[in-house]
Design a protein around this motif. Sequence first.
Motif, PDB file in Angstrom:
ATOM      1  N   LYS A   1      31.088  40.457  45.134  1.00 47.66           N
ATOM      2  CA  LYS A   1      31.145  39.023  45.430  1.00 47.66           C
ATOM      3  C   LYS A   1      31.665  38.237  44.233  1.00 47.66           C
ATOM      4  N   VAL A   2      31.186  38.577  43.043  1.00 42.60           N
ATOM      5  CA  VAL A   2      31.619  37.874  41.833  1.00 42.60           C
ATOM      6  C   VAL A   2      33.092  38.159  41.540  1.00 42.60           C
ATOM      7  N   CYS A   3      33.495  39.421  41.698  1.00 45.51           N
ATOM      8  CA  CYS A   3      34.899  39.773  41.469  1.00 45.51           C
ATOM      9  C   CYS A   3      35.812  39.035  42.447  1.00 45.51           C
ATOM     10  N   ASP A   4      35.407  38.975  43.702  1.00 45.38           N
ATOM     11  CA  ASP A   4      36.196  38.258  44.714  1.00 45.38           C
ATOM     12  C   ASP A   4      36.295  36.774  44.374  1.00 45.38           C
ATOM     13  N   TRP A   5      35.181  36.199  43.919  1.00 43.17           N
ATOM     14  CA  TRP A   5      35.185  34.780  43.534  1.00 43.17           C
ATOM     15  C   TRP A   5      36.158  34.547  42.378  1.00 43.17           C
ATOM     16  N   LEU A   6      36.116  35.420  41.364  1.00 44.31           N
ATOM     17  CA  LEU A   6      36.971  35.242  40.191  1.00 44.31           C
ATOM     18  C   LEU A   6      38.448  35.317  40.572  1.00 44.31           C
ATOM     19  N   LEU A   7      38.817  36.292  41.374  1.00 44.89           N
ATOM     20  CA  LEU A   7      40.218  36.429  41.785  1.00 44.89           C
ATOM     21  C   LEU A   7      40.667  35.251  42.654  1.00 44.89           C
ATOM     22  N   HIS A   8      39.762  34.784  43.508  1.00 41.60           N
ATOM     23  CA  HIS A   8      40.081  33.613  44.342  1.00 41.60           C
ATOM     24  C   HIS A   8      40.307  32.382  43.479  1.00 41.60           C
ATOM     25  N   GLU A   9      39.428  32.169  42.490  1.00 33.10           N
ATOM     26  CA  GLU A   9      39.562  31.007  41.618  1.00 33.10           C
ATOM     27  C   GLU A   9      40.861  31.067  40.821  1.00 33.10           C
ATOM     28  N   CYS A  10      41.209  32.236  40.332  1.00 26.76           N
ATOM     29  CA  CYS A  10      42.457  32.383  39.583  1.00 26.76           C
ATOM     30  C   CYS A  10      43.656  32.080  40.473  1.00 26.76           C
ATOM     31  N   ASN A  11      43.588  32.533  41.707  1.00 29.60           N
ATOM     32  CA  ASN A  11      44.671  32.269  42.652  1.00 29.60           C
ATOM     33  C   ASN A  11      44.795  30.770  42.951  1.00 29.60           C
ATOM     34  N   GLN A  12      43.644  30.115  43.148  1.00 31.14           N
ATOM     35  CA  GLN A  12      43.639  28.673  43.423  1.00 31.14           C
ATOM     36  C   GLN A  12      44.184  27.880  42.242  1.00 31.14           C
ATOM     37  N   ARG A  13      43.917  28.358  41.039  1.00 28.13           N
ATOM     38  CA  ARG A  13      44.360  27.651  39.829  1.00 28.13           C
ATOM     39  C   ARG A  13      45.740  28.126  39.361  1.00 28.13           C
ATOM     40  N   GLN A  14      46.334  29.029  40.135  1.00 31.54           N
ATOM     41  CA  GLN A  14      47.656  29.589  39.822  1.00 31.54           C
ATOM     42  C   GLN A  14      47.669  30.252  38.439  1.00 31.54           C
ATOM     43  N   ILE A  15      46.631  31.032  38.190  1.00 30.76           N
ATOM     44  CA  ILE A  15      46.514  31.798  36.948  1.00 30.76           C
ATOM     45  C   ILE A  15      46.859  33.253  37.243  1.00 30.76           C
ATOM     46  N   SER A  16      47.842  33.780  36.550  1.00 31.68           N
ATOM     47  CA  SER A  16      48.203  35.189  36.748  1.00 31.68           C
ATOM     48  C   SER A  16      47.118  36.085  36.168  1.00 31.68           C
ATOM     49  N   THR A  17      46.876  37.222  36.811  1.00 33.19           N
ATOM     50  CA  THR A  17      45.784  38.109  36.401  1.00 33.19           C
ATOM     51  C   THR A  17      46.258  39.550  36.286  1.00 33.19           C
ATOM     52  N   GLU A  18      45.561  40.274  35.459  1.00 34.43           N
ATOM     53  CA  GLU A  18      45.709  41.725  35.362  1.00 34.43           C
ATOM     54  C   GLU A  18      44.311  42.313  35.247  1.00 34.43           C
ATOM     55  N   ILE A  19      44.018  43.333  36.024  1.00 35.12           N
ATOM     56  CA  ILE A  19      42.681  43.935  36.029  1.00 35.12           C
ATOM     57  C   ILE A  19      42.705  45.287  35.316  1.00 35.12           C
ATOM     58  N   ILE A  20      41.743  45.482  34.435  1.00 38.73           N
ATOM     59  CA  ILE A  20      41.507  46.792  33.820  1.00 38.73           C
ATOM     60  C   ILE A  20      40.125  47.258  34.255  1.00 38.73           C
ATOM     61  N   TYR A  21      40.065  48.370  34.958  1.00 32.49           N
ATOM     62  CA  TYR A  21      38.796  48.972  35.340  1.00 32.49           C
ATOM     63  C   TYR A  21      38.394  49.979  34.263  1.00 32.49           C
ATOM     64  N   THR A  22      37.201  49.819  33.724  1.00 29.80           N
ATOM     65  CA  THR A  22      36.765  50.733  32.673  1.00 29.80           C
ATOM     66  C   THR A  22      36.493  52.116  33.261  1.00 29.80           C
ATOM     67  N   THR A  23      36.681  53.137  32.433  1.00 31.88           N
ATOM     68  CA  THR A  23      36.516  54.524  32.878  1.00 31.88           C
ATOM     69  C   THR A  23      35.289  55.203  32.288  1.00 31.88           C
ATOM     70  N   GLY A  24      34.667  54.570  31.297  1.00 36.22           N
ATOM     71  CA  GLY A  24      33.565  55.213  30.594  1.00 36.22           C
ATOM     72  C   GLY A  24      34.016  55.968  29.363  1.00 36.22           C
ATOM     73  N   ASN A  25      35.325  56.053  29.145  1.00 30.12           N
ATOM     74  CA  ASN A  25      35.878  56.682  27.945  1.00 30.12           C
ATOM     75  C   ASN A  25      36.227  55.580  26.950  1.00 30.12           C
ATOM     76  N   PHE A  26      35.380  55.412  25.957  1.00 29.80           N
ATOM     77  CA  PHE A  26      35.438  54.226  25.105  1.00 29.80           C
ATOM     78  C   PHE A  26      36.786  54.046  24.419  1.00 29.80           C
ATOM     79  N   HIS A  27      37.250  55.020  23.699  1.00 31.43           N
ATOM     80  CA  HIS A  27      38.443  54.834  22.872  1.00 31.43           C
ATOM     81  C   HIS A  27      39.709  54.579  23.692  1.00 31.43           C
ATOM     82  N   PRO A  28      39.983  55.345  24.756  1.00 27.94           N
ATOM     83  CA  PRO A  28      41.157  55.015  25.583  1.00 27.94           C
ATOM     84  C   PRO A  28      41.052  53.637  26.230  1.00 27.94           C
TER      85      PRO A  28
END
Length: 296
Positions: free
Chosen positions: A15-42
Amino acid sequence: MLIIIKPSTNKNHKKVCDWLLHECNQRQISTEIIYTTGNFHPDCKKITQRAEYYQRAVVVGGDGTLNLAVNALVGLSCSLALLPLGTGNDFSRGFGCSDKEWRTAVFSQGDVKIDVGQINDRYFVNIAGVGFDAHVVKALQTKPARSSLGYSLAGFKYLLGYKGTHITSDFSGREYAYKNLITVFANHRYFGGGLAIAPKARLNSGYLECYAMPARGLLGNLYSFMRLLLRNHHTMAGLEYQRVTVATINTPNLPIEADGELIGVTPASIQVHPRALRFCVPTCTSIQLEIKKVCS
């Protein structure tokens, strides 16, 4: 906007992720998502590389994901915002703000510079420690995610069998030798799922609050833990409290935790980097006013 997300099947997380992406879209803010993998250094390297193209990064996660982002962004011009969705959320707890106020901060026009701690080669924004806290983090690594209360109860359980370790330390040029229950270096106030270990800590002080609590056997440790729960440990006999800019733990092979993550073993060198991170502080807190006085 660079969005850093720790993957989760939790409905509120989605729900929070959907809200954030919706708000960015409404404000015309370009986004890039990085999903963490659990591998700290990479993960850290990838965030650092991509952050060069953005003015702001947003963490959707808890203290561990925040720690990853801090290590990636220290010293960069990219500011950092937080939507706290972790188990303990100890860093965000220190601000006393609502979810709505954290959401507002994501799109605020300004940010402030806060201090960052460093223990060996790892940065931390909340608290790093050696002793019982690191023992609990290590013991819970393979356990399912817990609530803040569950974390504190697990800590109480492991406390019953914790005997402490003799260590030697150096705090701002003064040497100490003692049987250690907890030695922490605090940039902010809470750890362990809501324990107010460092009520005097300020994110812009230029110091780390050092608390060295001696081990005293089962009953003595229980007494210390209760004093900590009741937030009156500052006057406890035997507690060593100092404000430090540098410190060392000389005893080898003791686990180290930073922001609730197991990050290595001693010996350890600790220092503070004043105003090393640009952070979006919610307007609900007096902490922002304290920081603004320094940054103005």
